[in-house]
Design an enzyme around this catalytic site. Structure first.
Site, PDB file in Angstrom:
ATOM      1  N   SER A 135       7.409  -0.364 -26.108  1.00  0.00           N
ATOM      2  CA  SER A 135       8.395  -1.258 -26.705  1.00  0.00           C
ATOM      3  C   SER A 135       9.184  -1.945 -25.592  1.00  0.00           C
ATOM      4  O   SER A 135       8.711  -2.062 -24.457  1.00  0.00           O
ATOM      5  CB  SER A 135       9.323  -0.476 -27.645  1.00  0.00           C
ATOM      6  OG  SER A 135      10.118  -1.368 -28.410  1.00  0.00           O
ATOM      7  N   ASN A 136      10.384  -2.412 -25.907  1.00  0.00           N
ATOM      8  CA  ASN A 136      11.246  -3.088 -24.937  1.00  0.00           C
ATOM      9  C   ASN A 136      12.700  -2.810 -25.281  1.00  0.00           C
ATOM     10  O   ASN A 136      12.999  -2.098 -26.238  1.00  0.00           O
ATOM     11  CB  ASN A 136      10.944  -4.592 -24.914  1.00  0.00           C
ATOM     12  CG  ASN A 136      11.077  -5.211 -26.296  1.00  0.00           C
ATOM     13  OD1 ASN A 136      12.156  -5.299 -26.856  1.00  0.00           O
ATOM     14  ND2 ASN A 136       9.937  -5.631 -26.863  1.00  0.00           N
ATOM     15  N   TYR A 137      13.616  -3.403 -24.514  1.00  0.00           N
ATOM     16  CA  TYR A 137      15.037  -3.072 -24.640  1.00  0.00           C
ATOM     17  C   TYR A 137      15.791  -3.876 -25.703  1.00  0.00           C
ATOM     18  O   TYR A 137      17.000  -3.706 -25.865  1.00  0.00           O
ATOM     19  CB  TYR A 137      15.745  -3.269 -23.301  1.00  0.00           C
ATOM     20  CG  TYR A 137      15.356  -2.269 -22.240  1.00  0.00           C
ATOM     21  CD1 TYR A 137      15.638  -0.918 -22.384  1.00  0.00           C
ATOM     22  CD2 TYR A 137      14.705  -2.683 -21.079  1.00  0.00           C
ATOM     23  CE1 TYR A 137      15.284  -0.006 -21.408  1.00  0.00           C
ATOM     24  CE2 TYR A 137      14.347  -1.770 -20.087  1.00  0.00           C
ATOM     25  CZ  TYR A 137      14.645  -0.430 -20.262  1.00  0.00           C
ATOM     26  OH  TYR A 137      14.296   0.472 -19.282  1.00  0.00           O
TER      27      TYR A 137
END
Length: 205
Positions: free
Chosen positions: A18-20
């Protein structure tokens, strides 16, 4: 229609890529549209945010699910704002839990480019299509390239650095890129950024 938040791409039943992205900016844009009398379909990856009142919320997890939701809801849409941080890749194989001694590499497949697919569609392209970009260097140049390669009408770009830590924060600093203009804004609350974006959309020609 608005997309927001991250996507999560399962590696196995325990782990994911995923990502932030927190979804805060996208949700705030949706809220401002509602407050100004508009109607919004919000297609959201996993977040911890309460959705705005009266929004049509569609929850998804993966990029594949987000694209499917976009296609289901794109008809009769005037404006599409793609604020979600969609994962570029997903694991090719999903399996039972991979033991750490065997966890040495992940084979990835590219995910569908949702922004490009909608922008270049002859049948279902909304009147206005706006994308987002997060860049760590050459942010204006890279955003201009994305504007033309994705065939959208505008790109809203963040320059991510130690002075502008956007993810999961309540402030943001953006530039809005079109074919003929670059509009730079100072750092401000994501609420005010959402108001600027809404004003830009309302006056877009």
């Amino acid at each position: 229609m608005l997309t927001a938040g991250p996507t999560i791409e399962p590696i196995d039943p325990i782990r994911y890529i995923s990502n932030y992205s927190s979804g805060k900016q996208g949700y705030e844009i949706a809220r401002q549209i509602i407050l100004n009398g508009g109607s919004v379909t919000l297609i959201s990856g996993p977040t911890q945010i309460q959705p705005p009142y009266r929004v049509k919320l569609v929850n998804v997890n993966t990029a594949k699910e987000m694209f499917a939701a976009v296609k289901r809801n794109i008809k009769k849409i005037d404006i599409a704002i793609f604020a979600a941080a969609v994962s570029d890749s997903s694991p090719k194989k999903k399996s039972k839990k991979i033991k750490k001694e065997k966890f040495d590499k992940i084979i990835l497949n590219s995910n569908t480019d949702i922004l490009y697919k909608i922008s270049s569609s002859k049948k279902s392209r909304p009147k206005i299509v706006i994308g987002f970009a997060a860049e760590t260097e050459n942010h204006i140049k890279n955003a201009k390239q994305k504007l033309f390669s994705k065939r959208c009408d505008a790109i809203i770009v963040n320059k991510i650095n130690k002075y502008n830590k956007v993810f999961n924060k309540d402030e943001n600093k953006i530039s809005i890129i079109t074919k003929n203009t670059v509009l730079n804004y100072k750092k401000m609350s994501k609420t005010n950024i959402a108001k600027i974006i809404l004003n830009f959309v309302n006056n877009f020609e």
